[in-house]
Design an enzyme around this catalytic site. Structure first.
Site, PDB file in Angstrom:
ATOM      1  CE  LYS A  80      -4.502   0.930   0.465  1.00 13.35           C
ATOM      2  NZ  LYS A  80      -5.700   0.265  -0.022  1.00 13.35           N
ATOM      3  N   GLY A 177     -25.917   2.141   2.642  1.00  8.95           N
ATOM      4  CA  GLY A 177     -25.048   2.713   1.608  1.00  8.95           C
ATOM      5  C   GLY A 177     -25.408   2.218   0.221  1.00  8.95           C
ATOM      6  N   GLY A 179     -24.102   3.331  -2.794  1.00  9.67           N
ATOM      7  CA  GLY A 179     -23.137   3.909  -3.738  1.00  9.67           C
ATOM      8  C   GLY A 179     -22.852   2.946  -4.870  1.00  9.67           C
ATOM      9  CB  VAL A 181     -20.233  -1.712  -3.888  1.00 11.57           C
ATOM     10  CG1 VAL A 181     -20.417  -3.201  -3.634  1.00 11.57           C
ATOM     11  CG2 VAL A 181     -18.832  -1.431  -4.380  1.00 11.57           C
ATOM     12  CE1 TYR A 183     -29.890   1.514  -8.412  1.00  5.14           C
ATOM     13  CE2 TYR A 183     -28.177   0.740  -9.911  1.00  5.14           C
ATOM     14  CZ  TYR A 183     -29.486   1.099  -9.673  1.00  5.14           C
ATOM     15  OH  TYR A 183     -30.416   1.034 -10.692  1.00  5.14           O
TER      16      TYR A 183
HETATM   17  P1  NAD Z   1     -19.361   4.953  -2.726  1.00  9.81           P
HETATM   18  O1  NAD Z   1     -18.679   6.165  -2.232  1.00  9.81           O
HETATM   19  O2  NAD Z   1     -19.733   4.850  -4.166  1.00  9.81           O
HETATM   20  O3  NAD Z   1     -20.689   4.667  -1.868  1.00  9.81           O
HETATM   21  C1  NAD Z   1     -20.811   4.892  -0.520  1.00  9.81           C
HETATM   22  C2  NAD Z   1     -22.272   5.206  -0.246  1.00  9.81           C
HETATM   23  O4  NAD Z   1     -22.463   5.320   1.152  1.00  9.81           O
HETATM   24  C3  NAD Z   1     -22.734   6.537  -0.870  1.00  9.81           C
HETATM   25  O5  NAD Z   1     -23.972   6.362  -1.523  1.00  9.81           O
HETATM   26  C4  NAD Z   1     -22.875   7.457   0.366  1.00  9.81           C
HETATM   27  O6  NAD Z   1     -23.863   8.465   0.172  1.00  9.81           O
HETATM   28  C5  NAD Z   1     -23.266   6.458   1.431  1.00  9.81           C
HETATM   29  N1  NAD Z   1     -23.017   6.898   2.792  1.00  9.81           N
HETATM   30  C6  NAD Z   1     -22.034   7.703   3.271  1.00  9.81           C
HETATM   31  N2  NAD Z   1     -22.174   7.883   4.590  1.00  9.81           N
HETATM   32  C7  NAD Z   1     -23.255   7.158   4.967  1.00  9.81           C
HETATM   33  C8  NAD Z   1     -23.894   6.920   6.213  1.00  9.81           C
HETATM   34  N3  NAD Z   1     -23.464   7.479   7.346  1.00  9.81           N
HETATM   35  N4  NAD Z   1     -24.962   6.086   6.242  1.00  9.81           N
HETATM   36  C9  NAD Z   1     -25.433   5.535   5.103  1.00  9.81           C
HETATM   37  N5  NAD Z   1     -24.872   5.735   3.889  1.00  9.81           N
HETATM   38  C10 NAD Z   1     -23.793   6.529   3.828  1.00  9.81           C
HETATM   39  O7  NAD Z   1     -18.404   3.734  -2.297  1.00  9.81           O
HETATM   40  P2  NAD Z   1     -18.381   2.260  -2.869  1.00  9.81           P
HETATM   41  O8  NAD Z   1     -17.341   2.174  -3.924  1.00  9.81           O
HETATM   42  O9  NAD Z   1     -19.757   1.794  -3.143  1.00  9.81           O
HETATM   43  O10 NAD Z   1     -17.788   1.477  -1.613  1.00  9.81           O
HETATM   44  C11 NAD Z   1     -18.576   1.239  -0.450  1.00  9.81           C
HETATM   45  C12 NAD Z   1     -17.716   0.593   0.619  1.00  9.81           C
HETATM   46  O11 NAD Z   1     -17.125  -0.615   0.122  1.00  9.81           O
HETATM   47  C13 NAD Z   1     -16.532   1.441   1.103  1.00  9.81           C
HETATM   48  O12 NAD Z   1     -16.297   1.151   2.459  1.00  9.81           O
HETATM   49  C14 NAD Z   1     -15.369   0.923   0.276  1.00  9.81           C
HETATM   50  O13 NAD Z   1     -14.138   1.134   0.914  1.00  9.81           O
HETATM   51  C15 NAD Z   1     -15.707  -0.554   0.202  1.00  9.81           C
HETATM   52  N6  NAD Z   1     -15.151  -1.252  -0.962  1.00  9.81           N
HETATM   53  C16 NAD Z   1     -15.444  -0.837  -2.217  1.00  9.81           C
HETATM   54  C17 NAD Z   1     -14.888  -1.507  -3.311  1.00  9.81           C
HETATM   55  C18 NAD Z   1     -15.195  -1.094  -4.728  1.00  9.81           C
HETATM   56  O14 NAD Z   1     -14.923  -1.881  -5.649  1.00  9.81           O
HETATM   57  N7  NAD Z   1     -15.740   0.084  -4.954  1.00  9.81           N
HETATM   58  C19 NAD Z   1     -14.052  -2.629  -3.093  1.00  9.81           C
HETATM   59  C20 NAD Z   1     -13.803  -3.057  -1.781  1.00  9.81           C
HETATM   60  C21 NAD Z   1     -14.358  -2.352  -0.726  1.00  9.81           C
END
Ligand code: NAD
Length: 347
Positions: A80, A177, A179, A181, A183
């Site tokens: 990292k 959440g 977002g 993932v 959705y």
């Molecule tokens: P994203 O930023 O697209 O989505 C996060 C969502 O959470 C958003 O819709 C946001 O409005 C919502 N949110 C923020 N604060 C909140 C709260 N207090 N209560 C409820 N909802 C809240 O992120 P993502 O890419 O969908 O990732 C989501 C999680 O999964 C993160 O923790 C990320 O580290 C982890 N993750 C993502 C991936 C990936 O491929 N994107 C891979 C491994 C882990």
């Protein structure tokens, strides 16, 4: 301060402190373990309270990547990088090129990628000076759908193990959440017949989920106490803590968020309450699996990525069964399996 006595120092193979006065670059690259292959893990840009906090973060995160990559069956080790400072004022193409040179100097022992506060276009700049970059636009693409697929299969595995059900019809899932993932995960869960309860800070995302998936919308703090089978954290880390565990009615915790347990001891607390915790770094590995195939010598192949992501189901079943047989928390068992894979790679 003795570096080697730090609590988070875990026999990291290499820790490189990089600086470039002209661009203001201050970065730390940590290569935790390369027993299985070159270290891979994203680079995070963060305005840390002090340099010790940055060091702690990169030591922990790089170790986490070793375990995650091992459990995902990847021929990659864990690493990292962190760039220290305020991304709003410090970001420049020159800074990213200086970072790229530092990555290049490690000569392939570490592959970088985007992480918090870093975009694919920032990584394209890094890529101008080093080939040791993954997750670029036009290659493996957006990792989120692969993370969602892995999380969906992880929920299916947990439901099969804990509730004895082969499908998700009528299974109630509370998703925190919506977002990238979250959705996509809801879409899959809805298509599989699950009933959804959702929350998010974004009202538009909630409206969409209600309209498209017939989801019940609840307030931010109400998501934990829902009368559901599965609580699926897909927003923030540390949502499983002393304050929320006591509210949970779900018998399964399975979501994509990183670092879901506020403290390691919560693993045991969940076991004591007969709540099946699906270890976060195992269920959410779909994205890194997809990105990893960019690093392999063979050309990127979506079909192969999907096949590898689908293995998350069996990997988790193995964790659940071992945890049950040995009467241990699932997080501890996942770590033990990961360590065994790494030791085998080393030998
Ligand atoms: P994203 O930023 O697209 O989505 C996060 C969502 O959470 C958003 O819709 C946001 O409005 C919502 N949110 C923020 N604060 C909140 C709260 N207090 N209560 C409820 N909802 C809240 O992120 P993502 O890419 O969908 O990732 C989501 C999680 O999964 C993160 O923790 C990320 O580290 C982890 N993750 C993502 C991936 C990936 O491929 N994107 C891979 C491994 C882990």
């Amino acid at each position: 301060m003795s570096f080697f006595d730090l609590v988070d120092f875990d026999d990291h193979e290499q820790v490189v402190f990089c600086s470039d006065k002209e661009t203001g670059l201050k970065a730390i690259i940590a290569v935790h373990n390369t027993a299985l292959g070159p270290a891979a893990g994203g680079c995070r840009f963060w305005d840390y309270a002090n340099d010790e906090a940055a060091l702690t973060d990169v030591l922990r995160l790089s170790r986490g990547m070793t375990y995650k990559n091992a459990m995902a069956g990847l021929k990659l080790g864990g690493g990292k990088a962190v760039i220290i400072g305020d991304p709003k004022t410090l970001k420049s193409p020159e800074l990213f090129k200086a970072f790229g040179k530092a990555v290049n100097n490690i000569a392939g022992r570490y592959y970088t990628a985007e992480d918090v506060n870093i975009t694919t276009s920032d990584m394209a700049t890094v890529n101008q000076v080093t080939d040791y970059v993954a997750g670029l636009d036009g290659k493996s693409g957006n990792p989120a759908p692969f993370t969602a697929l892995g999380t969906f299969l992880g929920i299916k595995a947990a439901v099969k193990f804990k509730l004895g059900k082969d499908d998700l019809t009528g299974v109630k899932v509370a998703v925190q959440g919506l977002g990238s993932v979250g959705y996509d995960l809801c879409k899959k869960l809805h298509a599989a017949g699950a009933e959804l309860v959702v929350t998010d800070i974004n009202p538009m995302a909630l409206e969409k989920a209600a309209a498209e998936f017939n989801a019940t919308v609840v307030g931010l703090d109400d998501i934990y106490s829902q009368d559901v089978d599965v609580y699926s954290p897909c927003a923030l880390g540390a949502s499983i803590n002393d304050g929320t565990i006591s509210q949970l009615k779900a018998s399964i915790i399975a979501g994509c968020a990183n670092n879901q347990l506020a403290e390691a001891r919560h693993d045991q607390i969940l076991k004591d309450k007969s709540i099946l915790y699906v270890p976060d770094y195992v269920i959410n590995a779909g994205g890194i699996i997809n990105v990893a195939l960019e690093i392999y010598p063979e050309p990127y192949c979506e079909k192969q990525a999907t096949k590898l992501v689908e293995r998350i189901y069996d990997t988790l079943m193995n964790v659940f069964e071992k945890a049950k047989a040995e009467d241990k928390p699932t997080g501890i068992v996942a770590d033990e399996i990961a360590r065994a894979i790494i030791a085998k790679g080393r030998n």
